[in-house]
Design an enzyme around this catalytic site. Structure first.
Site: not given
Ligand code: G3P
Length: 217
Positions: A84
């Site tokens: 990533k």
């Molecule tokens: O894969 C990216 C994701 O984990 C971000 O999620 O819930 O932290 O916005 P969030």
């Protein structure tokens, strides 16, 4: 649309893999930190051994040379590792080099179709629009997914779109309708996809009738 699990929790990954649902895993530094004092490499290798599909692991460096070194090192750990790399000028430069070395990348923290297009043009394997975080600030996060899918299709760009930052089951339906190649889903949302109160009531009622009448015959 394929489903990846968005977590670094080994037990959750084991469970979802046993159910046969997931074909990949995505992690990020916050998800890894949530698991406490784990050895990063050991945890990543364990995830790679549980799920044979793509396992996204984030590079921490913010400059090109560091990203390249980290990506080469991380991708040497297992053949299914995807590195990533966050959207940035350095990230674009790094991915344009890594794609020529056949190192798989996930262009992450993507918040616009322009960013997604640039990721595809430099050869990212995946781009990850963060749907929930866009919704949080009053935008239609899923529009970025739909736009990226449409653009990639129009120009035969092989980059796949991962709908990320998924917060609830409706996001997954919307991602599938938008043509996302993948939705990466937190464990609790995966469980919400499976369960429905009417299913639970139906199972309980069938079991009750079976025991009350049929079993006695
Ligand atoms: O894969 C990216 C994701 O984990 C971000 O999620 O819930 O932290 O916005 P969030």
């Amino acid at each position: 649309m394929r489903i990846f699990l968005d977590t670094a929790n080994i037990e959750h990954i084991r469970h979802a893999a046993r159910l046969g649902i997931i074909s990949g895993v995505t992690t990020n530094p916050s998800l890894v930190a949530k698991e406490g004092a784990i050895d990063f490499k050991t945890a990543v290798l364990e995830i790679c051994s549980i799920v044979p599909g793509p396992i996204s692991v984030e590079a921490s460096s913010l400059e090109v040379q560091g990203m390249l070194e980290e990506a080469r090192r991380l991708s040497s750990w297992a053949p299914n590792i995807v590195v990533k790399i966050p959207v940035s000028e350095a990230g674009l430069e790094a991915i344009s080099v890594l794609s020529k070395e056949n190192i798989k990348t996930n262009f992450t923290l993507c918040f616009s179709a322009n960013q997604a297009l640039l990721g595809a043009l430099v050869g990212a394997t995946y781009v990850s629009p963060f749907v929930g975080r866009l919704d949080d600030v009053g935008h239609q996060g899923m529009e970025v997914v739909a736009d990226a899918v449409e653009i990639f299709k129009k120009y035969n760009l092989p980059t796949q779109v991962i709908a990320a930052s998924i917060r609830h089951p409706l996001h997954i339906i919307a991602a599938a309708k938008a043509g996302a190649h993948v939705a990466t889903v937190p464990y609790n949302v995966l469980m919400q996809m499976i369960h429905h109160p009417l299913t639970d009531i139906g199972i309980a009622r069938f079991a009750e009738d079976w025991n009350r009448v049929i079993k006695q015959r």
